[in-house]
Design a protein around this motif. Structure first.
Motif, mmCIF file in Angstrom:
data_model
loop_
_atom_site.group_PDB
_atom_site.id
_atom_site.type_symbol
_atom_site.label_atom_id
_atom_site.label_comp_id
_atom_site.label_asym_id
_atom_site.label_seq_id
_atom_site.Cartn_x
_atom_site.Cartn_y
_atom_site.Cartn_z
ATOM 1 N N ALA A 231 0.822 -1.211 0.000
ATOM 2 C CA ALA A 231 0.000 0.000 0.000
ATOM 3 C C ALA A 231 0.860 1.267 0.000
ATOM 4 O O ALA A 231 0.343 2.364 -0.218
ATOM 5 C CB ALA A 231 -0.934 0.002 1.213
ATOM 6 N N PRO B 141 3.659 4.007 -1.382
ATOM 7 C CA PRO B 141 3.959 4.490 -2.735
ATOM 8 C C PRO B 141 5.143 3.771 -3.390
ATOM 9 O O PRO B 141 6.214 3.643 -2.796
ATOM 10 C CB PRO B 141 4.284 5.972 -2.519
ATOM 11 N N GLU C 222 6.263 1.329 8.107
ATOM 12 C CA GLU C 222 6.299 2.702 7.602
ATOM 13 C C GLU C 222 7.606 3.403 7.994
ATOM 14 O O GLU C 222 8.201 4.121 7.182
ATOM 15 C CB GLU C 222 5.103 3.509 8.094
ATOM 16 N N ARG D 110 9.259 9.789 -2.469
ATOM 17 C CA ARG D 110 8.266 8.787 -2.051
ATOM 18 C C ARG D 110 7.705 9.102 -0.658
ATOM 19 O O ARG D 110 6.525 8.893 -0.413
ATOM 20 C CB ARG D 110 8.869 7.391 -2.086
ATOM 21 N N LEU E 279 5.133 11.658 -1.121
ATOM 22 C CA LEU E 279 3.894 11.025 -1.627
ATOM 23 C C LEU E 279 3.138 10.341 -0.492
ATOM 24 O O LEU E 279 1.899 10.430 -0.417
ATOM 25 C CB LEU E 279 4.212 10.016 -2.725
ATOM 26 N N LEU E 280 3.852 9.674 0.378
ATOM 27 C CA LEU E 280 3.222 9.020 1.523
ATOM 28 C C LEU E 280 2.549 10.051 2.429
ATOM 29 O O LEU E 280 1.402 9.876 2.842
ATOM 30 C CB LEU E 280 4.261 8.223 2.307
ATOM 31 N N ASP E 281 3.245 11.133 2.709
ATOM 32 C CA ASP E 281 2.689 12.185 3.573
ATOM 33 C C ASP E 281 1.463 12.836 2.937
ATOM 34 O O ASP E 281 0.499 13.166 3.638
ATOM 35 C CB ASP E 281 3.745 13.249 3.899
ATOM 36 N N GLN E 282 1.470 13.006 1.635
ATOM 37 C CA GLN E 282 0.314 13.584 0.950
ATOM 38 C C GLN E 282 -0.894 12.653 0.984
ATOM 39 O O GLN E 282 -2.029 13.110 1.019
ATOM 40 C CB GLN E 282 0.667 13.909 -0.503
ATOM 41 N N ALA E 283 -0.637 11.363 1.012
ATOM 42 C CA ALA E 283 -1.725 10.375 1.046
ATOM 43 C C ALA E 283 -2.329 10.233 2.450
ATOM 44 O O ALA E 283 -3.424 9.719 2.588
ATOM 45 C CB ALA E 283 -1.214 9.022 0.574
ATOM 46 N N ARG E 284 -1.637 10.667 3.452
ATOM 47 C CA ARG E 284 -2.089 10.522 4.846
ATOM 48 C C ARG E 284 -3.070 11.578 5.221
ATOM 49 O O ARG E 284 -3.273 12.589 5.041
ATOM 50 C CB ARG E 284 -0.922 10.537 5.833
#
Length: 131
Positions: free
Chosen positions: A23, A25, A112, A123, A126-131
């Protein structure tokens, strides 16, 4: 000579770990030294590992290996569920045994953290933006 496979592809514990790791990025899976390895450009988690015991070793088949936060690593290694994995332990990796009492939120947090330490700035953003 290729390493023999040391896992069952239909293992439900591996399935739960796959759901967490893949799950993230750009995460992907490959087989490395006979076990599943989850990576972007660098590996951030392995399923299964071994621990040096005396002159031999003990296999921890249902376990996850992660690159731990250096501040949290000593506490993890004091936990009886955790172990110092052969070869990778000297580089900061920790193994956590997985069973029917596993707290999968804790596993997700450890994965994580390892991902953040290996995946690179883009990346992680990207993970922080998805949270």
């Amino acid at each position: 000579m290729a390493h023999p496979l040391m896992f069952d592809d239909d293992d439900p514990v591996l399935g739960r770990l796959r759901a967490i790791t893949l799950a993230l990025p750009d995460a992907a899976e490959k087989v490395s030294h006979g076990t599943p390895a989850f990576y972007t450009t660098k590996v951030f988690a392995y399923y299964g590992g071994s621990e040096k015991i005396g002159d031999g070793h003990e296999r921890h088949g249902a376990s996850v290996l992660v690159l731990a936060d250096p501040v949290e690593r000593p506490a993890l290694l004091d936990d009886p569920r955790c172990f110092h994995p052969m070869y990778l332990g000297v580089s900061g990796w920790v193994g956590l045994d997985l069973d029917d009492r596993t707290d999968w939120r804790e596993v997700a947090e450890l994965v994580e953290t390892s991902y953040r330490r290996t995946a690179g700035v883009r990346r992680v953003r990207l993970l922080d933006q998805a949270r």
